[in-house]
Design a protein around this motif. Sequence first.
Motif, PDB file in Angstrom:
ATOM      1  N   TYR A 422       0.823  -1.205   0.000  1.00 17.19           N
ATOM      2  CA  TYR A 422       0.000   0.000   0.000  1.00 17.19           C
ATOM      3  C   TYR A 422       0.863   1.263   0.000  1.00 17.19           C
ATOM      4  N   VAL A 423       2.075   1.193   0.595  1.00 12.55           N
ATOM      5  CA  VAL A 423       2.984   2.344   0.587  1.00 12.55           C
ATOM      6  C   VAL A 423       3.447   2.623  -0.838  1.00 12.55           C
ATOM      7  N   TYR A 424       3.791   1.558  -1.553  1.00 11.34           N
ATOM      8  CA  TYR A 424       4.182   1.682  -2.965  1.00 11.34           C
ATOM      9  C   TYR A 424       3.044   2.298  -3.761  1.00 11.34           C
ATOM     10  N   LEU A 425       1.832   1.798  -3.549  1.00  7.31           N
ATOM     11  CA  LEU A 425       0.672   2.270  -4.302  1.00  7.31           C
ATOM     12  C   LEU A 425       0.413   3.750  -4.042  1.00  7.31           C
ATOM     13  N   MET A 426       0.429   4.167  -2.782  1.00  6.64           N
ATOM     14  CA  MET A 426       0.169   5.567  -2.460  1.00  6.64           C
ATOM     15  C   MET A 426       1.306   6.463  -2.923  1.00  6.64           C
ATOM     16  N   GLY A 427       2.552   5.982  -2.805  1.00  8.22           N
ATOM     17  CA  GLY A 427       3.689   6.778  -3.271  1.00  8.22           C
ATOM     18  C   GLY A 427       3.603   7.062  -4.743  1.00  8.22           C
ATOM     19  N   LYS A 428       3.241   6.044  -5.517  1.00  5.50           N
ATOM     20  CA  LYS A 428       3.104   6.217  -6.966  1.00  5.50           C
ATOM     21  C   LYS A 428       2.007   7.211  -7.308  1.00  5.50           C
ATOM     22  N   ASN A 429       0.911   7.159  -6.572  1.00  3.99           N
ATOM     23  CA  ASN A 429      -0.230   8.017  -6.890  1.00  3.99           C
ATOM     24  C   ASN A 429      -0.060   9.448  -6.407  1.00  3.99           C
ATOM     25  N   ILE A 430       0.831   9.679  -5.449  1.00  2.00           N
ATOM     26  CA  ILE A 430       1.032  11.043  -4.937  1.00  2.00           C
ATOM     27  C   ILE A 430       1.564  11.951  -6.038  1.00  2.00           C
ATOM     28  N   TYR A 431       2.709  11.572  -6.637  1.00  2.00           N
ATOM     29  CA  TYR A 431       3.304  12.492  -7.607  1.00  2.00           C
ATOM     30  C   TYR A 431       2.506  12.538  -8.911  1.00  2.00           C
ATOM     31  N   ARG A 432       1.829  11.441  -9.249  1.00  2.00           N
ATOM     32  CA  ARG A 432       0.998  11.468 -10.459  1.00  2.00           C
ATOM     33  C   ARG A 432      -0.225  12.360 -10.270  1.00  2.00           C
ATOM     34  N   SER A 433      -0.824  12.321  -9.105  1.00  2.00           N
ATOM     35  CA  SER A 433      -1.984  13.171  -8.829  1.00  2.00           C
ATOM     36  C   SER A 433      -1.591  14.641  -8.771  1.00  2.00           C
ATOM     37  N   ILE A 434      -0.426  14.927  -8.191  1.00  2.00           N
ATOM     38  CA  ILE A 434       0.039  16.315  -8.122  1.00  2.00           C
ATOM     39  C   ILE A 434       0.274  16.862  -9.526  1.00  2.00           C
ATOM     40  N   TYR A 435       0.879  16.056 -10.393  1.00  2.00           N
ATOM     41  CA  TYR A 435       1.099  16.500 -11.783  1.00  2.00           C
ATOM     42  C   TYR A 435      -0.231  16.770 -12.477  1.00  2.00           C
ATOM     43  N   LYS A 436      -1.190  15.837 -12.348  1.00  2.46           N
ATOM     44  CA  LYS A 436      -2.486  16.022 -13.005  1.00  2.46           C
ATOM     45  C   LYS A 436      -3.201  17.270 -12.496  1.00  2.46           C
TER      46      LYS A 436
END
Length: 819
Positions: A422-436
């Motif tokens: 879940y840490v991997y999953l949230m880490g990946k989605n943090i920077y992608r969501s910020i970019y979007k």
Amino acid sequence: MNKKKSLIFFLISLCVFIPISIFLIPSVNPLYGLKNLSEKVIVEKKAKKIISDLGFSTERFKQNISLISDKNLLKQSQQKDGIKLSNEKVIAGMPAYKWELRWNKIDESSAIDKNEPEKALENFIGFLRLHFDQNGNLLKLESHIDDKTKLPDITEIEAKKKSVQFLNKYTIYNNLNVDTTSVHKQEFQNDISYSISSDEGVNFKKEEKNKQNNRTDYKFNFNTIDTYSGNKINISVSVKGNFVSDYEAKQEIPEELNSSIYPTLFEIVIPIVLIIILIIVAFRKFRDYEIGFKIAIFMGVLSALGLLSELVFDTQNNFSWEILIGWVIAPLFIGVAITFLWAVSEANGREVWKEKYLEFDLLINGHLLDSKIGIGLFYGIGLGLTILSVWMILIFILNNLFSLSVDVLNDGKTIFAGSNDYVYLMGKNIYRSIYKAAIPLAFVIGLLRKRITREGLIIIIGALIWALSIQGVVQPFEISVLIEFIIGLLIIYSFLKFNLFVVLVGLFSSATLFNGLSYFFIQSNDFRISAVSLSVFFGLTVIFALVSLFTRDKLRDYGSIVPAFVKNITERERLQGEIEAAKKIQESFLPLETPEMHQLDISAKCLPALEVGGDYYDFVKHNNNNLSVIIGDVAGKGTKAAFVMTLTKGFFKALTRKILPPAKVLSDINELFYENVGRGSFISMIYGQFDLVEMKFAFARAGHNPVIFKRTSEKSSIFLQPEGIAIGMEKGILFTKTIEEQSVALNSGDVLVLYTDGFTEAMNNKKQQFGEENLKIIVETNSQKSSAELMDIIFKEVLNFIGKEKQYDDMTIIVVKVL
């Protein structure tokens, strides 16, 4: 935003999301096929048993395990059978997902003599890789043994027996029989066929023999048909020396499904175009000191940590100095890039919507328990649940209408290798969501808002750009664009209704739950731990939101936490507002049309500068034979000059109701101006009268540019410049003494040009002024043309002269030609 409304919105979204997800997940989420996934521990034990049985040693190797998807097989099955039936086939045994176990050698320098066969496999295998399907069945064994490694030779029949024994013992193709008496030599070298039969429909294809310097290698090829997909399965077993070194059961996917049909053009071109525009905006913001980095640095650090967590979990036990360098460089690059992108996007966004960044201002200034944070979190999580609910409904409907496929892993791979996934999953989605949130959303919508006033049109255009620039998980491309367009409509509407914080929380929540839902239905201990951890994370977030929602706000003046650079934007907007107001005042007081006189051809125009001045011209038609004309230039620029011009027009209209001598009119205007306008303000002016009975033009000049007069009977034009000082310079005694009046006779073809210094003082890139002589020459050479043609030529010549330089002063002109 109301506290109760945000909480109600969250609860309604949750209540709608739960039944939708329970009902639709088997029909829309391909990860549902992993419901009965084999435990990682069991797969690891099975892999180590196979390695040990084959004689491999992994003492000097590092292990890595991950779960990957077969994108092409999933796509084929989904497009052929639909997602629900495809999931059922995966649960039954179709190998659409694979556990990948890899052992990499720790120390290559420890190799010993390659001529010692008993130690060969320990020292000369570069890596080992095994694949098991989701039910724990072996799909692949791959080892890297140096071609120069010496191994014991065995006969062809012994090698064949080893390969068949391997298949019978470790794979699902376990009913093979060997007829050792049926050996048929082929015409071609190193290709020998055997009679091998199976009750499972596995057919022997051929054997490849390769004689090495230190050993003989064999490769046995079989094929069969997959029960679930109907594809041909090519099975190969390699025997190097006396070891089974490689095995693979690979499905043949039709070529049209094997190739990617998602066009990458939009994924590349649109972001590049947006980045170019962003760089241009960044230059302007830096130049005007209208950019700040306080929030941007926080977002950059958050993005870097998110990517770092993704990289750490992706590489797992494969630690090396090269990987460590990657852990440093990649997050650093992403962090710097996100910092820059967010800073420019924020600067552009605050110019349009200052209030949409309030929650970020609160967070960065330590006001974590402000109620607006709680409101934003509830609206954001509710939005995330709504986005995911809408997505599942769309997939369900479209999957029943069209042939489509969904790859929720997007990159074809995910890391389900540990309880901290879940840490991997949230880490990946943090920077992608910020970019979007920063680029396809805030930056694009900010640009559109500056140019489009209709909110509905902004939402539609913004959603289209969103759909084309966001890589979807659905194929074919047209369906993906349709789904992302609908999701984009929802996201952009939410951004305009709420703020950026709400949408960022919504993007992160929907993206995390997008894959995170699989934690709750996959029967695996590691997934259960991740499911509990993810539930705890969102549970704590909701508790924090409740606390902040009902904590009394300590901050009353939200304007006090606005970044300093926003004040520069506000000041520029104030000045811009003054300029726009001045332009409107100037335009409203200029004549809408030129008067028609039977013996005069009249043209007039005012071209405002970027920074509005106080140019003014006007006409008073007393009768068919008498026309008064005035042109003036107020000293200074902006709103003050515009208001002075307005006052001057009032004086002019009041004093020209009757036909009075021009010098008298200017003297009276000067007296009124001096009494009513503060010191330091003055205006240059020409006032003249056309008398078409006596055919003359009488005028007076109060410190203004001379009149250019071209007689039709003479080759050269002349300057008419009677004495006079500017209005407002002096109370009246000196003005009256110095003002002179001049009169000229008019004949058919004569031309008079009245103008302001915006023409003569226009400057090119060499800092050269256009000058009065150049203007005089233009009048001389074009006096035979109509007034409108002559005026257009003058403007064209002056604008060509200044080129790309800015126009710093108004250009106002009156051209009169006697008919």
